[in-house]
Motif scaffolding. Structure first.
Motif, PDB file in Angstrom:
ATOM      1  N   MET A 155       4.937   3.679 -61.480  1.00 44.19           N
ATOM      2  CA  MET A 155       5.024   2.422 -60.734  1.00 44.19           C
ATOM      3  C   MET A 155       4.215   2.518 -59.442  1.00 44.19           C
ATOM      4  SD  MET A 155       8.467   0.546 -59.299  1.00 44.19           S
ATOM      5  CE  MET A 155       8.825   1.941 -58.219  1.00 44.19           C
ATOM      6  N   ARG A 156       4.313   3.662 -58.762  1.00 47.26           N
ATOM      7  CA  ARG A 156       3.547   3.850 -57.523  1.00 47.26           C
ATOM      8  C   ARG A 156       2.045   3.923 -57.823  1.00 47.26           C
ATOM      9  NH1 ARG A 156       8.187   7.250 -56.487  1.00 47.26           N
ATOM     10  NH2 ARG A 156       9.333   6.496 -54.658  1.00 47.26           N
ATOM     11  N   ILE A 157       1.691   4.567 -58.928  1.00 40.43           N
ATOM     12  CA  ILE A 157       0.278   4.647 -59.297  1.00 40.43           C
ATOM     13  C   ILE A 157      -0.280   3.254 -59.564  1.00 40.43           C
ATOM     14  CG2 ILE A 157      -1.311   5.406 -61.112  1.00 40.43           C
ATOM     15  CD1 ILE A 157       0.357   7.966 -61.335  1.00 40.43           C
ATOM     16  N   ARG A 158       0.468   2.434 -60.294  1.00 40.71           N
ATOM     17  CA  ARG A 158       0.016   1.074 -60.579  1.00 40.71           C
ATOM     18  C   ARG A 158      -0.075   0.249 -59.299  1.00 40.71           C
ATOM     19  NH1 ARG A 158       4.110   1.292 -64.342  1.00 40.71           N
ATOM     20  NH2 ARG A 158       5.129  -0.532 -63.423  1.00 40.71           N
ATOM     21  N   ALA A 159       0.887   0.454 -58.403  1.00 46.47           N
ATOM     22  CA  ALA A 159       0.857  -0.281 -57.138  1.00 46.47           C
ATOM     23  C   ALA A 159      -0.346   0.137 -56.297  1.00 46.47           C
ATOM     24  CB  ALA A 159       2.153  -0.042 -56.368  1.00 46.47           C
ATOM     25  N   GLY A 160      -0.625   1.445 -56.254  1.00 49.42           N
ATOM     26  CA  GLY A 160      -1.774   1.923 -55.495  1.00 49.42           C
ATOM     27  C   GLY A 160      -3.080   1.439 -56.062  1.00 49.42           C
ATOM     28  N   ALA A 161      -3.155   1.296 -57.376  1.00 46.62           N
ATOM     29  CA  ALA A 161      -4.376   0.802 -58.005  1.00 46.62           C
ATOM     30  C   ALA A 161      -4.554  -0.689 -57.759  1.00 46.62           C
ATOM     31  CB  ALA A 161      -4.336   1.073 -59.506  1.00 46.62           C
ATOM     32  N   SER A 162      -3.441  -1.426 -57.700  1.00 48.14           N
ATOM     33  CA  SER A 162      -3.516  -2.873 -57.533  1.00 48.14           C
ATOM     34  C   SER A 162      -3.824  -3.267 -56.096  1.00 48.14           C
ATOM     35  CB  SER A 162      -2.202  -3.511 -57.983  1.00 48.14           C
ATOM     36  OG  SER A 162      -2.212  -4.903 -57.755  1.00 48.14           O
ATOM     37  N   ASN A 163      -3.081  -2.677 -55.141  1.00 55.37           N
ATOM     38  CA  ASN A 163      -3.271  -3.041 -53.737  1.00 55.37           C
ATOM     39  C   ASN A 163      -2.839  -1.861 -52.878  1.00 55.37           C
ATOM     40  OD1 ASN A 163      -3.051  -4.152 -51.065  1.00 55.37           O
ATOM     41  ND2 ASN A 163      -2.948  -6.193 -51.971  1.00 55.37           N
ATOM     42  N   ARG A 164      -3.811  -1.095 -52.446  1.00 52.04           N
ATOM     43  CA  ARG A 164      -3.525   0.134 -51.697  1.00 52.04           C
ATOM     44  C   ARG A 164      -2.779  -0.151 -50.397  1.00 52.04           C
ATOM     45  NH1 ARG A 164      -8.782   3.366 -50.066  1.00 52.04           N
ATOM     46  NH2 ARG A 164      -9.108   2.974 -52.285  1.00 52.04           N
ATOM     47  N   GLU A 165      -3.230  -1.138 -49.633  1.00 58.05           N
ATOM     48  CA  GLU A 165      -2.618  -1.422 -48.338  1.00 58.05           C
ATOM     49  C   GLU A 165      -1.199  -1.950 -48.487  1.00 58.05           C
ATOM     50  OE1 GLU A 165      -3.962  -0.427 -45.627  1.00 58.05           O
ATOM     51  OE2 GLU A 165      -5.718   0.263 -46.750  1.00 58.05           O
ATOM     52  N   MET A 166      -0.964  -2.808 -49.471  1.00 59.71           N
ATOM     53  CA  MET A 166       0.380  -3.330 -49.685  1.00 59.71           C
ATOM     54  C   MET A 166       1.331  -2.212 -50.113  1.00 59.71           C
ATOM     55  SD  MET A 166       2.434  -5.846 -49.563  1.00 59.71           S
ATOM     56  CE  MET A 166       1.357  -7.279 -49.445  1.00 59.71           C
ATOM     57  N   ALA A 167       0.855  -1.310 -50.976  1.00 54.11           N
ATOM     58  CA  ALA A 167       1.689  -0.188 -51.400  1.00 54.11           C
ATOM     59  C   ALA A 167       2.043   0.702 -50.215  1.00 54.11           C
ATOM     60  CB  ALA A 167       0.964   0.632 -52.476  1.00 54.11           C
ATOM     61  N   ARG A 168       1.070   0.924 -49.327  1.00 56.03           N
ATOM     62  CA  ARG A 168       1.345   1.722 -48.131  1.00 56.03           C
ATOM     63  C   ARG A 168       2.370   1.019 -47.242  1.00 56.03           C
ATOM     64  NH1 ARG A 168      -3.548   2.318 -46.466  1.00 56.03           N
ATOM     65  NH2 ARG A 168      -3.917   4.450 -47.177  1.00 56.03           N
ATOM     66  N   ALA A 169       2.250  -0.294 -47.112  1.00 58.07           N
ATOM     67  CA  ALA A 169       3.188  -1.049 -46.287  1.00 58.07           C
ATOM     68  C   ALA A 169       4.598  -1.020 -46.864  1.00 58.07           C
ATOM     69  CB  ALA A 169       2.706  -2.497 -46.149  1.00 58.07           C
ATOM     70  N   ALA A 221       3.875   6.919 -71.161  1.00 66.55           N
ATOM     71  CA  ALA A 221       5.245   6.958 -70.646  1.00 66.55           C
ATOM     72  C   ALA A 221       5.250   7.153 -69.130  1.00 66.55           C
ATOM     73  CB  ALA A 221       6.031   8.073 -71.339  1.00 66.55           C
ATOM     74  N   LEU A 222       4.369   8.009 -68.627  1.00 64.48           N
ATOM     75  CA  LEU A 222       4.301   8.262 -67.190  1.00 64.48           C
ATOM     76  C   LEU A 222       3.903   6.997 -66.427  1.00 64.48           C
ATOM     77  CD1 LEU A 222       4.196  10.231 -64.730  1.00 64.48           C
ATOM     78  CD2 LEU A 222       1.784  10.584 -65.290  1.00 64.48           C
ATOM     79  N   ILE A 223       2.877   6.308 -66.920  1.00 66.14           N
ATOM     80  CA  ILE A 223       2.357   5.145 -66.196  1.00 66.14           C
ATOM     81  C   ILE A 223       3.301   3.958 -66.273  1.00 66.14           C
ATOM     82  CG2 ILE A 223       0.463   3.477 -66.089  1.00 66.14           C
ATOM     83  CD1 ILE A 223      -0.327   6.205 -65.070  1.00 66.14           C
ATOM     84  N   THR A 224       3.963   3.773 -67.405  1.00 65.79           N
ATOM     85  CA  THR A 224       4.746   2.546 -67.627  1.00 65.79           C
ATOM     86  C   THR A 224       6.249   2.720 -67.480  1.00 65.79           C
ATOM     87  OG1 THR A 224       4.886   2.930 -70.031  1.00 65.79           O
ATOM     88  CG2 THR A 224       2.974   1.687 -69.204  1.00 65.79           C
ATOM     89  N   ARG A 225       6.761   3.951 -67.479  1.00 61.94           N
ATOM     90  CA  ARG A 225       8.212   4.134 -67.545  1.00 61.94           C
ATOM     91  C   ARG A 225       8.778   5.002 -66.424  1.00 61.94           C
ATOM     92  NH1 ARG A 225       7.523   0.544 -70.489  1.00 61.94           N
ATOM     93  NH2 ARG A 225       8.217   0.232 -72.643  1.00 61.94           N
ATOM     94  N   THR A 226       7.984   5.395 -65.453  1.00 58.06           N
ATOM     95  CA  THR A 226       8.483   6.261 -64.389  1.00 58.06           C
ATOM     96  C   THR A 226       8.193   5.654 -63.020  1.00 58.06           C
ATOM     97  OG1 THR A 226       6.442   7.564 -64.158  1.00 58.06           O
ATOM     98  CG2 THR A 226       8.026   8.280 -65.831  1.00 58.06           C
ATOM     99  N   ARG A 227       8.918   6.137 -62.027  1.00 54.91           N
ATOM    100  CA  ARG A 227       8.695   5.672 -60.655  1.00 54.91           C
ATOM    101  C   ARG A 227       7.318   6.101 -60.156  1.00 54.91           C
ATOM    102  NH1 ARG A 227      13.019   3.707 -57.980  1.00 54.91           N
ATOM    103  NH2 ARG A 227      12.053   4.184 -55.968  1.00 54.91           N
ATOM    104  N   LEU A 228       6.884   7.306 -60.544  1.00 52.92           N
ATOM    105  CA  LEU A 228       5.536   7.742 -60.165  1.00 52.92           C
ATOM    106  C   LEU A 228       4.496   6.791 -60.749  1.00 52.92           C
ATOM    107  CD1 LEU A 228       3.517   9.711 -58.943  1.00 52.92           C
ATOM    108  CD2 LEU A 228       3.734  11.112 -61.009  1.00 52.92           C
TER     109      LEU A 228
END
Length: 293
Positions: free
Chosen positions: A174-188, A165-172
């Motif tokens: 979403m940020r975790i998945r974004a950071g895992a996928s592309n750290r620099e893009m998430a920072r941008a 639920a945390l990984i798939t259903r929360t804003r946190l």
């Protein structure tokens, strides 16, 4: 093997696999999202077990006692420990080579073991489960199964659902998945990667410590108890896929069944069974069963 024995071994395999998942899920989060090879992760499991032993008298004296109160205090302390460790040590490792990560985290293992020896000693300690979980349920006419082991499985399943639920259903998440996928893009895009990594690391430490706390009444508490767990967790991460919580769950259950029934059916080869499974997986699907997420 009769049906009652088979059922007991299945329950043992599920319980062991779910406990492995609880530890390995934190490791795969740290490894897959932060890119840090953390050899000290098994030490967090050990710290949790020793907290279950050492905190119980303090909780009884000052907080009125209670097994769940001890778990809650231990979780809070482990989250604080994880946040502090990421800030002081791990935040400097993200751009370093893997060799430097291995050396520093191995050094942390030595530090934690020495602190454990100084603070608690080198004796083996037992932790009593709460009285309402100390019984057994009958399986067949002569066999029984401990209620506490079923409790461990239930806690691990609840944590697995909460993490999904945390990984798939929360804003946190979403940020975790974004950071895992592309750290620099998430920072941008405005994600505070430093804070995100500290939260992820704190969660990983808390999961490993919780596994140690709930496993303490079953396995006892002893020096260097995190070493074997760490090796098995790396096997789980490799099989399940680095950064994948779903992969960690499936792989942990698979390892639990292979290890448990290997010891029952082929005791002479039991020590090899899990590593043969990992070798087959590396040959068949080197990236693991699932992708990160």
């Amino acid at each position: 093997m009769d049906i009652a024995t088979f059922l007991i071994q299945c329950l043992n395999a599920v319980q062991y696999g779910l406990l492995l998942f609880l530890v390995a899920s934190g490791l795969t989060l740290i490894f897959g999202i932060m890119g840090v090879i953390n050899l000290a992760h098994g030490s967090f499991y050990m710290i949790g077990a020793y907290m279950a032993y050492a905190l119980a008298p303090w909780v009884n004296q000052y907080l009125g006692g209670g097994f769940f109160t001890t778990l809650l205090v231990g979780i809070v302390l482990s989250v604080l420990l994880g946040y502090l460790l990421e800030w002081v040590f791990f935040s400097y490792l993200y751009e370093r080579e893997h060799l430097q990560q291995v050396l520093m985290t191995y050094g942390l293992i030595l530090v934690f073991e020495e602190l454990r020896s100084i603070l608690v000693g080198n004796d083996v300690h037992g932790v009593q489960p709460p009285e309402w979980l100390a019984g057994s349920i009958p399986l067949g006419e002569v066999m029984t199964y401990p209620v506490y082991r079923i409790f461990i499985s239930a806690v691990c399943i609840a944590i697995a659902v909460a993490m999904w639920a945390l990984i798939t259903r929360t804003r946190l998440g979403m940020r975790i998945r974004a950071g895992a996928s592309n750290r620099e893009m998430a920072r941008a895009m405005g994600v505070n990667i430093r804070l995100l990594y500290r939260i992820v690391f704190a969660i990983g430490v808390a999961l490993a410590a919780l596994a140690g706390m709930i496993a303490a009444p079953v396995s006892s508490v002893y020096p260097n108890m995190g070493a074997g767990v760490l090796i098995m967790c790396f096997v789980v991460v490799v099989i399940g896929g680095i950064g994948s919580i779903k992969g960690a769950l499936v792989a942990a259950l698979l390892v639990g069944f292979v290890d448990t029934f290997g010891k029952v059916l082929f005791p002479a080869l039991a020590g090899l069974s899990v590593y043969v499974l990992m070798a087959v997986m590396l040959l068949w699907k080197p990236e693991g069963l699932f992708k990160a997420g």
